[in-house]
Design a protein around this motif. Structure first.
Motif, PDB file in Angstrom:
ATOM      1  N   PRO A 246      47.504 -45.562 -53.507  1.00  0.00           N
ATOM      2  CA  PRO A 246      46.304 -45.846 -52.709  1.00  0.00           C
ATOM      3  C   PRO A 246      45.963 -47.330 -52.662  1.00  0.00           C
ATOM      4  O   PRO A 246      45.189 -47.766 -51.807  1.00  0.00           O
ATOM      5  CB  PRO A 246      45.212 -45.048 -53.427  1.00  0.00           C
ATOM      6  N   THR A 247      46.554 -48.111 -53.559  1.00  0.00           N
ATOM      7  CA  THR A 247      46.253 -49.542 -53.632  1.00  0.00           C
ATOM      8  C   THR A 247      47.205 -50.387 -52.798  1.00  0.00           C
ATOM      9  O   THR A 247      46.785 -51.269 -52.045  1.00  0.00           O
ATOM     10  CB  THR A 247      46.301 -50.030 -55.093  1.00  0.00           C
ATOM     11  N   VAL A 248      48.516 -50.123 -52.903  1.00  0.00           N
ATOM     12  CA  VAL A 248      49.507 -51.005 -52.252  1.00  0.00           C
ATOM     13  C   VAL A 248      50.352 -50.301 -51.207  1.00  0.00           C
ATOM     14  O   VAL A 248      51.204 -50.923 -50.574  1.00  0.00           O
ATOM     15  CB  VAL A 248      50.428 -51.648 -53.313  1.00  0.00           C
ATOM     16  N   GLY A 249      50.183 -48.994 -51.013  1.00  0.00           N
ATOM     17  CA  GLY A 249      50.944 -48.280 -50.000  1.00  0.00           C
ATOM     18  C   GLY A 249      52.273 -47.753 -50.524  1.00  0.00           C
ATOM     19  O   GLY A 249      52.410 -47.413 -51.700  1.00  0.00           O
ATOM     20  N   ILE A 250      53.277 -47.711 -49.654  1.00  0.00           N
ATOM     21  CA  ILE A 250      54.558 -47.080 -49.973  1.00  0.00           C
ATOM     22  C   ILE A 250      55.398 -47.940 -50.921  1.00  0.00           C
ATOM     23  O   ILE A 250      55.536 -49.154 -50.727  1.00  0.00           O
ATOM     24  CB  ILE A 250      55.365 -46.803 -48.689  1.00  0.00           C
ATOM     25  N   LEU A 251      55.954 -47.283 -51.925  1.00  0.00           N
ATOM     26  CA  LEU A 251      56.893 -47.899 -52.855  1.00  0.00           C
ATOM     27  C   LEU A 251      58.214 -47.145 -52.780  1.00  0.00           C
ATOM     28  O   LEU A 251      58.222 -45.920 -52.737  1.00  0.00           O
ATOM     29  CB  LEU A 251      56.368 -47.846 -54.292  1.00  0.00           C
ATOM     30  N   ARG A 252      59.328 -47.879 -52.777  1.00  0.00           N
ATOM     31  CA  ARG A 252      60.652 -47.262 -52.789  1.00  0.00           C
ATOM     32  C   ARG A 252      61.285 -47.554 -54.149  1.00  0.00           C
ATOM     33  O   ARG A 252      61.640 -48.701 -54.446  1.00  0.00           O
ATOM     34  CB  ARG A 252      61.522 -47.788 -51.648  1.00  0.00           C
ATOM     35  N   LEU A 253      61.407 -46.512 -54.971  1.00  0.00           N
ATOM     36  CA  LEU A 253      61.897 -46.680 -56.339  1.00  0.00           C
ATOM     37  C   LEU A 253      63.131 -45.806 -56.566  1.00  0.00           C
ATOM     38  O   LEU A 253      63.212 -44.687 -56.079  1.00  0.00           O
ATOM     39  CB  LEU A 253      60.814 -46.303 -57.352  1.00  0.00           C
ATOM     40  N   GLU A 254      64.075 -46.343 -57.326  1.00  0.00           N
ATOM     41  CA  GLU A 254      65.284 -45.597 -57.673  1.00  0.00           C
ATOM     42  C   GLU A 254      65.289 -45.303 -59.166  1.00  0.00           C
ATOM     43  O   GLU A 254      65.294 -46.226 -59.984  1.00  0.00           O
ATOM     44  CB  GLU A 254      66.537 -46.387 -57.301  1.00  0.00           C
ATOM     45  N   PRO A 255      65.287 -44.023 -59.555  1.00  0.00           N
ATOM     46  CA  PRO A 255      65.319 -43.701 -60.987  1.00  0.00           C
ATOM     47  C   PRO A 255      66.711 -43.914 -61.574  1.00  0.00           C
ATOM     48  O   PRO A 255      67.713 -43.464 -61.014  1.00  0.00           O
ATOM     49  CB  PRO A 255      64.918 -42.222 -61.022  1.00  0.00           C
TER      50      PRO A 255
END
Length: 288
Positions: A246-255
């Motif tokens: 809700p603060t910075v929008g979309i994040l793309r993370l790879e586990p």
């Protein structure tokens, strides 16, 4: 043809043996019912009371007796050999993980017995702290959270404020839902988590802690119960996660999964940024 003999007939061994047979029966039925007759050379016509192959068709394809296979799928206490389990695995078109799951339920070890890890060295926490701003957690095969870093609390879920007894990703995903973000592929993620838990459960069928968690999840979440009925099995995935803060929008993370025990019982998962934009957003969230 060698056979697997019955386990020692103590009360606990009998209970585990019976539970394993029931799980084996349910797993075989679920795999049999997903194969269409015409996929394996049988005529698709004729009335069928259940979807997929008939028991006698599986027996024919696997080269085993119909009565024997029926007893196996009914959970009866019969001896099974590795050769026969392998034939059934091929007939039901099981993938590697499903095949291993079938062997485990049949009581046939493909490798050394797992040992329980009772604690983590301090160096593990140091490692998690060093990878910030990447969120990181340490999980066992039951999805209990054994360790986490500050970035995890600021980006994913504030585990510091979650009671220790509730620090389980399945419970937090299906029941508690106290996340700081939402996952855009939440449906796929939930399905994969349940499948991973189901695969791991095969080695802990009579463990009261595993049984208690399973029953609480079934009672607490209709979504979990529906996914549980599908009887899918899976291994941990490195699929890229799209989550929305809700603060910075979309994040793309790879586990990235790093196994901390030789037999894959405990793993550290670090969620790394896929692109520079996600990297910058992680720094914004963590370094406030």
């Amino acid at each position: 043809m060698s056979t697997v003999t019955a386990e020692p007939q103590t009360h606990l061994a009998r209970a585990e043996h019976g539970e394993r047979r029931r799980e084996l029966a349910a797993f075989l039925r679920s795999r049999r019912e997903r194969i269409q007759p015409d996929e394996v050379g049988f005529a698709p016509g004729g009335r069928r009371r259940t979807p997929g192959l008939r028991r006698e068709e599986v027996a024919q394809l696997a080269g085993v007796g119909v009565t024997w296979y029926t007893w196996l799928e009914q959970g009866r206490d019969i001896n099974v050999s590795a050769q026969v389990i392998e034939a059934i695995s091929r007939t039901l078109r099981l993938d590697r993980l499903e095949r291993n799951h079938l062997y485990t339920l049949a009581g046939i070890r493909l490798g050394p017995t797992e040992g329980e890890c009772t604690g983590l060295p301090d160096s593990v926490q140091k490692l998690l702290d060093q990878v910030s701003p990447y969120p990181a957690v340490v999980l066992n095969s039951r999805y209990d959270v054994l360790a986490f870093n500050d970035a995890c609390c600021k980006v994913l879920i504030d585990l510091e404020n979650v009671p220790v007894e509730e620090r389980n990703l399945l419970w937090l995903t299906f029941v508690a839902r106290e996340w700081r973000c939402t996952f855009t592929d939440a449906e796929s993620m939930r399905m994969h988590m349940v499948a991973g838990f189901r695969a791991a459960l095969a080695d802990h069928l009579t463990d009261p802690n595993w049984q208690d968690l399973t029953q609480r999840l079934l009672a607490g979440s209709r979504v979990f119960a529906d996914l549980w009925e599908r009887y899918e099995v899976a291994a941990p995935s490195n699929k890229i996660k799209l989550l929305e803060s809700p603060t910075v929008g979309i994040l793309r993370l790879e586990p990235i999964n790093m196994w901390l025990t030789q037999l894959g019982q405990i793993r550290a998962t670090v969620y790394t940024a896929v692109d520079s934009e996600s990297e910058a957003k992680l720094h914004t969230l963590v370094n406030v």
